[in-house]
Motif scaffolding. Structure first.
Motif, PDB file in Angstrom:
ATOM      1  N   HIS A 142       0.831  -1.202   0.000  1.00  0.00           N
ATOM      2  CA  HIS A 142       0.000   0.000   0.000  1.00  0.00           C
ATOM      3  C   HIS A 142       0.871   1.260   0.000  1.00  0.00           C
ATOM      4  O   HIS A 142       0.887   2.015   0.979  1.00  0.00           O
ATOM      5  N   PRO A 143       1.563   1.505  -1.106  1.00  0.00           N
ATOM      6  CA  PRO A 143       2.443   2.671  -1.153  1.00  0.00           C
ATOM      7  C   PRO A 143       1.681   3.998  -1.073  1.00  0.00           C
ATOM      8  O   PRO A 143       2.259   5.026  -0.718  1.00  0.00           O
ATOM      9  N   GLU A 144       0.413   3.950  -1.361  1.00  0.00           N
ATOM     10  CA  GLU A 144      -0.394   5.172  -1.313  1.00  0.00           C
ATOM     11  C   GLU A 144      -0.791   5.563   0.114  1.00  0.00           C
ATOM     12  O   GLU A 144      -1.236   6.684   0.356  1.00  0.00           O
ATOM     13  N   ALA A 148       1.284   3.573   6.471  1.00  0.00           N
ATOM     14  CA  ALA A 148       2.003   2.301   6.335  1.00  0.00           C
ATOM     15  C   ALA A 148       3.510   2.547   6.264  1.00  0.00           C
ATOM     16  O   ALA A 148       4.300   1.851   6.907  1.00  0.00           O
ATOM     17  N   LYS A 149       3.905   3.559   5.494  1.00  0.00           N
ATOM     18  CA  LYS A 149       5.336   3.903   5.398  1.00  0.00           C
ATOM     19  C   LYS A 149       5.845   4.455   6.727  1.00  0.00           C
ATOM     20  O   LYS A 149       6.946   4.117   7.168  1.00  0.00           O
ATOM     21  N   GLN A 150       5.047   5.265   7.392  1.00  0.00           N
ATOM     22  CA  GLN A 150       5.444   5.807   8.696  1.00  0.00           C
ATOM     23  C   GLN A 150       5.625   4.692   9.722  1.00  0.00           C
ATOM     24  O   GLN A 150       6.562   4.714  10.521  1.00  0.00           O
TER      25      GLN A 150
END
Length: 190
Positions: A142-144, A148-150
């Protein structure tokens, strides 16, 4: 190291010889002093050997730590699920080797504060390494989703922090987490 081993052998032979002379005449002060002098030489040489062996153990552990940090970097840079799987498998193997070496070192540490810090750092490394895979997988799928990245970055920092704490506990340098404000202390939470 061979020099130290040779010194131990020479000192030991001298001690054996002087001890034999002393046993034959235990009331002779000069012979007693000679035995004591040779015994101290043996102790000194053995101490140097133990210190050298300890330094080698620490360097081997630090090499395992450097390797684990390198494979962590590969996990961080993984851009596909297959790449993540491959790099995480390598990372898991490297962390297992690091954990084994750090566990042995933990038993050797005499300073209870450093020993406890190493135990806590090892536990945090284990716990956060397990979460890192899930967080990394979610960030890739889920790069959007910024959260998730955090989340992945947060867990990554926790793994890096655990590795730094292992290094500090093993080398005996730097502040321990209980005093350094890393959030691992109950007082830091307030």
């Amino acid at each position: 190291m061979n020099g130290i081993l040779q010194e131990i052998a020479t000192s030991g032979a001298s001690l054996k010889s002087s001890a034999g002379e002393f046993v034959n005449d235990p009331f002779e002060t000069k012979k007693r002093e000679k035995v004591v002098r040779h015994a101290r030489a043996v102790l000194s040489a053995v101490t140097r050997l133990l210190v050298l062996a300890d330094m080698v153990d620490v360097e081997r552990l630090l090499e395992k730590l450097r390797i684990a940090k390198g494979s962590l970097g590969k996990v961080k840079e993984a851009s596909t699920q297959d790449e993540l799987n491959a790099t995480f498998k390598e990372f898991g193997s490297d962390v297992a080797k690091l954990q084994a070496a750090a566990g042995l070192r933990q038993k050797d540490l005499k300073d209870p504060t450093r020993r406890d810090e190493l135990a806590a750092a090892r536990r945090d490394l284990k716990d956060n390494s397990l979460m890192l895979y899930t967080a990394s997988k979610a960030a890739l799928e889920h790069p959007e989703v910024a959260a998730a990245k955090q989340n992945r970055d947060f867990v990554l920092r926790k793994v890096q922090d655990a590795m730094q704490r292992i290094e500090r506990a093993v080398t005996g340098t730097g502040p321990l987490s209980a005093r350094d404000g890393t959030g691992n202390n109950l007082a830091d939470a307030f």
